[in-house]
Enzyme design. Sequence first.
Site, PDB file in Angstrom:
ATOM      1  N   HIS A 270       0.783  -1.167   0.054  1.00 61.83           N
ATOM      2  CA  HIS A 270       0.016   0.099   0.065  1.00 61.83           C
ATOM      3  C   HIS A 270       0.876   1.337   0.017  1.00 61.83           C
ATOM      4  O   HIS A 270       0.582   2.299  -0.820  1.00 61.83           O
ATOM      5  CB  HIS A 270      -0.844  -0.140   1.251  1.00 61.83           C
ATOM      6  CG  HIS A 270      -1.856   1.175   1.370  1.00 61.83           C
ATOM      7  ND1 HIS A 270      -2.937   1.342   0.628  1.00 61.83           N
ATOM      8  CD2 HIS A 270      -1.618   2.392   2.009  1.00 61.83           C
ATOM      9  CE1 HIS A 270      -3.480   2.773   1.200  1.00 61.83           C
ATOM     10  NE2 HIS A 270      -2.569   3.263   1.918  1.00 61.83           N
TER      11      HIS A 270
ATOM     12  N   LYS B 285      -7.257  13.880  -6.691  1.00 65.97           N
ATOM     13  CA  LYS B 285      -6.642  12.801  -6.523  1.00 65.97           C
ATOM     14  C   LYS B 285      -7.722  11.810  -6.238  1.00 65.97           C
ATOM     15  O   LYS B 285      -8.656  11.981  -5.706  1.00 65.97           O
ATOM     16  CB  LYS B 285      -5.386  12.850  -5.367  1.00 65.97           C
ATOM     17  CG  LYS B 285      -4.620  11.396  -5.525  1.00 65.97           C
ATOM     18  CD  LYS B 285      -3.776  11.520  -4.317  1.00 65.97           C
ATOM     19  CE  LYS B 285      -2.960  10.107  -4.173  1.00 65.97           C
ATOM     20  NZ  LYS B 285      -1.963  10.218  -3.268  1.00 65.97           N
TER      21      LYS B 285
ATOM     22  N   HIS C 198     -10.093   2.725  -0.586  1.00 62.38           N
ATOM     23  CA  HIS C 198     -10.289   2.230   1.009  1.00 62.38           C
ATOM     24  C   HIS C 198     -10.900   1.028   0.902  1.00 62.38           C
ATOM     25  O   HIS C 198     -12.159   0.919   1.617  1.00 62.38           O
ATOM     26  CB  HIS C 198     -10.842   3.506   1.767  1.00 62.38           C
ATOM     27  CG  HIS C 198     -10.089   3.459   2.934  1.00 62.38           C
ATOM     28  ND1 HIS C 198     -10.851   3.502   4.277  1.00 62.38           N
ATOM     29  CD2 HIS C 198      -8.704   3.658   3.520  1.00 62.38           C
ATOM     30  CE1 HIS C 198     -10.033   3.757   5.326  1.00 62.38           C
ATOM     31  NE2 HIS C 198      -8.768   3.812   4.747  1.00 62.38           N
TER      32      HIS C 198
ATOM     33  N   GLU D 171      -3.085   4.736  12.885  1.00 70.01           N
ATOM     34  CA  GLU D 171      -3.617   5.858  11.836  1.00 70.01           C
ATOM     35  C   GLU D 171      -5.040   6.387  12.344  1.00 70.01           C
ATOM     36  O   GLU D 171      -5.814   6.611  11.371  1.00 70.01           O
ATOM     37  CB  GLU D 171      -4.028   4.699  10.647  1.00 70.01           C
ATOM     38  CG  GLU D 171      -2.818   4.004  10.207  1.00 70.01           C
ATOM     39  CD  GLU D 171      -3.074   3.246   8.504  1.00 70.01           C
ATOM     40  OE1 GLU D 171      -4.196   3.201   8.320  1.00 70.01           O
ATOM     41  OE2 GLU D 171      -2.244   2.634   8.232  1.00 70.01           O
TER      42      GLU D 171
ATOM     43  N   GLN E  92      -7.341   9.409  12.876  1.00 69.40           N
ATOM     44  CA  GLN E  92      -7.437  10.344  11.548  1.00 69.40           C
ATOM     45  C   GLN E  92      -7.463  11.640  12.074  1.00 69.40           C
ATOM     46  O   GLN E  92      -7.280  12.205  13.203  1.00 69.40           O
ATOM     47  CB  GLN E  92      -9.037  10.000  11.233  1.00 69.40           C
ATOM     48  CG  GLN E  92      -9.241   8.661  10.677  1.00 69.40           C
ATOM     49  CD  GLN E  92      -8.549   8.595   9.116  1.00 69.40           C
ATOM     50  OE1 GLN E  92      -8.935   8.931   8.203  1.00 69.40           O
ATOM     51  NE2 GLN E  92      -7.562   7.845   9.257  1.00 69.40           N
TER      52      GLN E  92
ATOM     53  N   GLY F  30      -2.177   9.101  -8.474  1.00 68.56           N
ATOM     54  CA  GLY F  30      -3.316   8.187  -8.523  1.00 68.56           C
ATOM     55  C   GLY F  30      -2.920   7.228  -7.000  1.00 68.56           C
ATOM     56  O   GLY F  30      -2.110   7.736  -6.233  1.00 68.56           O
ATOM     57  N   ASN F  31      -3.275   6.168  -7.301  1.00 67.25           N
ATOM     58  CA  ASN F  31      -3.309   4.989  -6.195  1.00 67.25           C
ATOM     59  C   ASN F  31      -3.190   3.808  -7.071  1.00 67.25           C
ATOM     60  O   ASN F  31      -3.843   3.598  -7.926  1.00 67.25           O
ATOM     61  CB  ASN F  31      -4.340   5.190  -5.334  1.00 67.25           C
ATOM     62  CG  ASN F  31      -4.460   4.238  -4.275  1.00 67.25           C
ATOM     63  OD1 ASN F  31      -5.532   3.276  -4.140  1.00 67.25           O
ATOM     64  ND2 ASN F  31      -3.552   4.216  -3.529  1.00 67.25           N
TER      65      ASN F  31
END
Length: 762
Positions: free
Chosen positions: A59, A106, A110, A332, A334, A557-558
């Site tokens: 990831h 972008k 998820h 992580e 938020q 991007g991803n």
Amino acid sequence: MTNLAKVDSVDHAKSTPDVDQPFRELGLKDDEYARIREILGRRPTEAELAMYSVMWSEHCSYKSSKVHLKYFGETTTDEMREKMLAGIGENAGVVDIGDGWAVTFKLESHNHPSYVEPYQGAATGVGGIVRDIMAMGARPVAVADPLRFGPADAPDTKRVLPGVVAGVGGYGNCLGLPNIGGEVVFDECYAGNPLVNAMCVGVMKVEDLHLAHASGKGNKIILFGARTGLDGIGGVSVLASETFDGDESGGGRKKLPSVQVGDPFAEKVLIECCLELYHAGLVVGIQDLGGAGLSCATSELASAGDGGMRVDLDQVPLRATGMTPAEILSSESQERMCAVVDPSNVDAFMEVCRRWDVTATVIGEVTDGENLEIFWHDELVVDVPPRTVAHQGPVYERPVERPAEQDLIVADSANTLARPSTSDELRETILRMAASPNLCSRAWVTDQYDRYVRGNTVLAQPSDGGVLRIDEETGRGIAVATDCNARYTRLDPYAGAQLALAEAYRNVATTGATPVAVTNCLNFGSPEDPAVMWQFQQAVRGLADACQELGIPVTGGNVSFYNQTGAKPILPTPVVGVLGTIDDVTRRIPTGIGGEEGETLLLLGETHEELGGSEWARVTHDHLGGVPPKVDLAREKLLAEIVLAGSRDGMISAAHDLSEGGLAQALVETALIGECGARVVLPEGVDPFVWLFSESAGRILVAVPRTEELRFTDMCSARGLPWAKVGVADAGAQSLDIQDVADIPLAELREAWEGTLPKLFG
């Protein structure tokens, strides 16, 4: 309080080289762990192992995709780069759109968290992409959500979809961001692995651009936003699990889910706080805390800077007791940001944060050394070269092999399937298609989103693309569209990716905007499967080659791998987002016909017998085979230019692109959206079935005022764009009358089109 005797410091690591470490459980391969030891000259501490494990994950590191993604850079020309202010490698791409304005946008995924916990998975997906946009110095102005689920009537889809939709809407609505686009697609391949992709768009003045770097010896590192907790810890779950034995809020702790928990109201305040900090010139560099948390923020800031960094974890505001350094670095939680601030501006920075009631703490500073040094209770627990964490992870050239079954699926042509021939059969097919899960109205979903908050939305669902005004004085605006037909990509990954781009490009043009830049979210199965890597390689090359031909760059991007259930991967799904600009939003093109009585309906482009991967083949035969429609990028470019010229000259009163479902579906939607009937006459000698249900690319249905028909068709003919007159708008008829095929009342069409999702999801 942590027992200091148990702290795995750097000195302790040096003196205990043979301690067993759970690197495999953290996702690291034997050779990767060996490389970490080689880099450090010793075994890593627990905190270092946690950092490397999350930052070297697929990831974060793109270790299986890097070798292919570099092709985007190789095919980007100098002319394409001219308008790019930031590109691949930054938090988000940024393009200069003129008059001092810049736009950043972008797409990210998820997916897996949204299957585990649909509401929070989707909500924090929105929150994460919004912070990427914030980190560029921009004000987020809109979101979009391409979503994909298993079969619409499957029990698990009924569990996942409502939660995902509620999460997307709940977070975005609370932020006050209009949701202006996206998709909802159902397919068996996404059962057990839904795709929840999130897109955000932000605007700023060119001079307000900020990048992620930690430069300037003595500059302070400030963590601000929410406190750090135990939610969202995934990469170090093995290390963390040993200490979960109670309630997080009290003296003990409990194991919290690896899916992050979002607070949109905290993020809304954080947005405004960031914008004031930017406006006051108080930020040298900035990074959001998303995937990998502080591990990512500190290593990336230090890696992009000109020195080292010292961080004191004792200063990190926590909302759980007894957190270990590994947990703090990997959390992580938020709504957090990390800024680099000149010492002379720290007091002013803190004052802005106090005014917005945002927690802010100096946790470290930039040094003149080379390493990222992290301390915990005066013990050095991390001492690493930051680039080895953030940018020098493993790079794999995975085996790539075209699967043998590809020839079989291509040979299984959809053109041989039984097709309707009588008027009754064609009528029934039109209604059945309109009511099918992938073609029916998405109102049940989009009505849960606030599409018009802030008052700048010009077009949103069910239009082909979203249009937003960004400048009230001039009327300047932007348009966005996201698209991908994974069935096409399964049949031909190279052409399928180009068709995804072509459709998003066409949808932006159909709104009256000029396409200028691309982002993507590449969703695929396991990179350890050579067939999946072949699909990925082909899709990347197809998308890059198409962008080069169209002259618009991929700005970022991803990549999302491991999307599969068991050994069965999803259909290759390279979602493409296109950004467009429009100089005056008052000339946007609506989707529904009926703006003027008696408008002429013209079909631009050519129709061929192209049914491979079509919705007709899926709905009526559950068939996937053959070849996808041919993509002609030169034709797409010409089509966009003509629609834009027609828009500027007032020659087009409505437009709708043809994609899934073909002309029949476009006629149904444009009539229902415009609440206007139509009389349709297909050209003589054509096969009504092919003309109604073929999914040939490069086609747009336009409505032209009668007074402009000759001028518009002359322009098309002069520029070599095929066109055909297929009917007229007829508000008085209140039906879709296709001569010699069917005369279907709008009320009956509406019942079919709008009734499906409410019946399924209530």
